[in-house]
Design a protein around this motif. Structure first.
Motif, PDB file in Angstrom:
ATOM      1  N   ILE A  82       2.284  -0.263  -1.323  1.00  0.00           N
ATOM      2  CA  ILE A  82       1.683  -0.756  -2.559  1.00  0.00           C
ATOM      3  C   ILE A  82       1.505   0.421  -3.517  1.00  0.00           C
ATOM      4  O   ILE A  82       0.872   1.418  -3.167  1.00  0.00           O
ATOM      5  CB  ILE A  82       0.316  -1.412  -2.255  1.00  0.00           C
ATOM      6  CG1 ILE A  82       0.518  -2.554  -1.257  1.00  0.00           C
ATOM      7  CG2 ILE A  82      -0.368  -1.874  -3.525  1.00  0.00           C
ATOM      8  CD1 ILE A  82      -0.750  -2.973  -0.536  1.00  0.00           C
ATOM      9  N   THR A  83       2.071   0.303  -4.721  1.00  0.00           N
ATOM     10  CA  THR A  83       1.938   1.364  -5.718  1.00  0.00           C
ATOM     11  C   THR A  83       1.587   0.760  -7.070  1.00  0.00           C
ATOM     12  O   THR A  83       1.900  -0.409  -7.342  1.00  0.00           O
ATOM     13  CB  THR A  83       3.240   2.188  -5.857  1.00  0.00           C
ATOM     14  OG1 THR A  83       4.316   1.299  -6.170  1.00  0.00           O
ATOM     15  CG2 THR A  83       3.554   2.943  -4.572  1.00  0.00           C
ATOM     16  N   GLU A  84       0.936   1.571  -7.886  1.00  0.00           N
ATOM     17  CA  GLU A  84       0.602   1.112  -9.233  1.00  0.00           C
ATOM     18  C   GLU A  84       1.885   0.950 -10.034  1.00  0.00           C
ATOM     19  O   GLU A  84       2.762   1.806 -10.015  1.00  0.00           O
ATOM     20  CB  GLU A  84      -0.345   2.105  -9.910  1.00  0.00           C
ATOM     21  CG  GLU A  84      -1.713   2.106  -9.269  1.00  0.00           C
ATOM     22  CD  GLU A  84      -2.694   3.040  -9.958  1.00  0.00           C
ATOM     23  OE1 GLU A  84      -2.453   3.437 -11.106  1.00  0.00           O
ATOM     24  OE2 GLU A  84      -3.707   3.362  -9.321  1.00  0.00           O
ATOM     25  N   GLY A  85       1.971  -0.164 -10.712  1.00  0.00           N
ATOM     26  CA  GLY A  85       3.142  -0.454 -11.531  1.00  0.00           C
ATOM     27  C   GLY A  85       2.818  -0.308 -13.001  1.00  0.00           C
ATOM     28  O   GLY A  85       1.753   0.202 -13.384  1.00  0.00           O
ATOM     29  N   ALA A  86       3.714  -0.754 -13.827  1.00  0.00           N
ATOM     30  CA  ALA A  86       3.539  -0.675 -15.278  1.00  0.00           C
ATOM     31  C   ALA A  86       2.502  -1.683 -15.756  1.00  0.00           C
ATOM     32  O   ALA A  86       2.296  -2.729 -15.149  1.00  0.00           O
ATOM     33  CB  ALA A  86       4.882  -0.943 -15.959  1.00  0.00           C
ATOM     34  N   ASN A  87       1.830  -1.354 -16.824  1.00  0.00           N
ATOM     35  CA  ASN A  87       0.885  -2.261 -17.492  1.00  0.00           C
ATOM     36  C   ASN A  87      -0.212  -2.792 -16.577  1.00  0.00           C
ATOM     37  O   ASN A  87      -0.618  -3.945 -16.682  1.00  0.00           O
ATOM     38  CB  ASN A  87       1.631  -3.430 -18.140  1.00  0.00           C
ATOM     39  CG  ASN A  87       2.665  -2.963 -19.134  1.00  0.00           C
ATOM     40  OD1 ASN A  87       2.429  -2.008 -19.878  1.00  0.00           O
ATOM     41  ND2 ASN A  87       3.817  -3.602 -19.147  1.00  0.00           N
ATOM     42  N   GLY A  88      -0.686  -1.968 -15.645  1.00  0.00           N
ATOM     43  CA  GLY A  88      -1.788  -2.369 -14.782  1.00  0.00           C
ATOM     44  C   GLY A  88      -1.387  -3.260 -13.631  1.00  0.00           C
ATOM     45  O   GLY A  88      -2.232  -3.705 -12.872  1.00  0.00           O
ATOM     46  N   GLY A  89      -0.123  -3.535 -13.488  1.00  0.00           N
ATOM     47  CA  GLY A  89       0.348  -4.354 -12.384  1.00  0.00           C
ATOM     48  C   GLY A  89       0.563  -3.513 -11.128  1.00  0.00           C
ATOM     49  O   GLY A  89       0.231  -2.330 -11.078  1.00  0.00           O
ATOM     50  N   THR A  90       1.139  -4.125 -10.128  1.00  0.00           N
ATOM     51  CA  THR A  90       1.356  -3.470  -8.844  1.00  0.00           C
ATOM     52  C   THR A  90       2.764  -3.749  -8.352  1.00  0.00           C
ATOM     53  O   THR A  90       3.234  -4.891  -8.424  1.00  0.00           O
ATOM     54  CB  THR A  90       0.338  -3.985  -7.807  1.00  0.00           C
ATOM     55  OG1 THR A  90      -0.977  -3.687  -8.287  1.00  0.00           O
ATOM     56  CG2 THR A  90       0.539  -3.345  -6.454  1.00  0.00           C
ATOM     57  N   ASP A  91       3.415  -2.695  -7.872  1.00  0.00           N
ATOM     58  CA  ASP A  91       4.728  -2.825  -7.240  1.00  0.00           C
ATOM     59  C   ASP A  91       4.511  -2.859  -5.732  1.00  0.00           C
ATOM     60  O   ASP A  91       3.739  -2.068  -5.188  1.00  0.00           O
ATOM     61  CB  ASP A  91       5.637  -1.658  -7.609  1.00  0.00           C
ATOM     62  CG  ASP A  91       5.958  -1.633  -9.097  1.00  0.00           C
ATOM     63  OD1 ASP A  91       5.999  -2.712  -9.724  1.00  0.00           O
ATOM     64  OD2 ASP A  91       6.169  -0.530  -9.637  1.00  0.00           O
ATOM     65  N   ILE A  92       5.201  -3.768  -5.066  1.00  0.00           N
ATOM     66  CA  ILE A  92       5.019  -3.971  -3.630  1.00  0.00           C
ATOM     67  C   ILE A  92       6.374  -3.939  -2.937  1.00  0.00           C
ATOM     68  O   ILE A  92       7.325  -4.597  -3.383  1.00  0.00           O
ATOM     69  CB  ILE A  92       4.333  -5.329  -3.353  1.00  0.00           C
ATOM     70  CG1 ILE A  92       3.007  -5.424  -4.107  1.00  0.00           C
ATOM     71  CG2 ILE A  92       4.143  -5.538  -1.861  1.00  0.00           C
ATOM     72  CD1 ILE A  92       2.390  -6.811  -4.111  1.00  0.00           C
TER      73      ILE A  92
END
Length: 156
Positions: free
Chosen positions: A101-111
Motif C-alpha cells: 500500500i502506497t500513497e497515490g496521487a491526489n490523496g488516493g492510494t495505490d495498492i
C-alpha cells in the motif's frame, strides 16, 4: 487420485482513500475478508492465524470445499501486509501473498496485490487438463470481485 493446481495472481489498482485507512482495513483480516466472495467461514486459529473455509462447489458427493489457513503479518511503517500458509488439520490448499500500500496521487492510494495458491483437488488425474483452467478462472474471478468490493468500501 488427487492433483494440485497452482495459481498466481498479481493485481495493481488505486482507490480514492487515505493510505492509512486502506492499511487499517486490509490489516484487519476479519474485516477485510468480510468483503471476500464465496467465503463461507473464517475461523481464528491462533495469533494472526485464520482458517478460510470457502463455499462448496459442485453437488452432493461431487462437491469440493477449499480450506486453508494463513498466518498474517502487517507492518504499519511500510504499510505492507503478508500472509503465508499455516497448518490446519483439514487443509487442502496453501496460500501466500502480499498487499503493498502506497500513497497515490491526489490523496488516493495505490495498492498492489499478489497471491500464490496451490489447491489439492480430490479428483482423478484424468480430469486435470479440463478442471485446471476452470479452477484458475474461478479463483481469479473471486479475487476480481473482492477487489471490486473493496473499491466500493473505499469510496465511502
Amino acid at each position: 487420485m488427487a492433483f494440485d493446481v497452482s495459481i498466481e495472481i498479481n493485481k495493481s489498482f488505486s482507490v480514492a482513500a487515505d493510505a492509512d485507512l486502506v492499511f487499517k482495513l486490509l490489516a484487519d483480516v476479519p474485516e477485510s475478508t468480510s468483503h471476500f466472495p464465496k467465503l463461507e467461514n473464517l475461523v481464528k486459529e491462533g495469533e494472526n492465524v485464520y482458517r478460510w473455509e470457502m463455499e462448496k462447489v459442485g453437488a452432493g458427493s461431487a462437491s469440493i470445499q477449499t480450506i486453508y489457513a494463513c498466518e498474517y503479518a502487517s507492518d504499519p511503517s511500510t504499510r505492507d501486509i503478508s500472509w503465508k500458509p499455516a497448518k490446519t488439520s483439514d487443509s487442502n490448499g496453501k496460500v501466500a501473498g502480499t498487499w503493498k500500500i502506497t500513497e497515490g496521487a491526489n490523496g488516493g492510494t495505490d495498492i498492489e496485490f499478489a497471491t500464490q495458491a496451490t489447491l489439492t483437488l480430490p479428483l482423478p488425474k484424468l480430469t486435470r487438463a479440463m478442471i485446471t483452467p476452470v479452477v484458475k478462472s474461478e479463483f481469479e474471478t473471486i479475487v476480481d470481485k473482492y477487489i471490486t468490493n473493496l473499491g466500493v468500501v473505499f469510496k465511502d
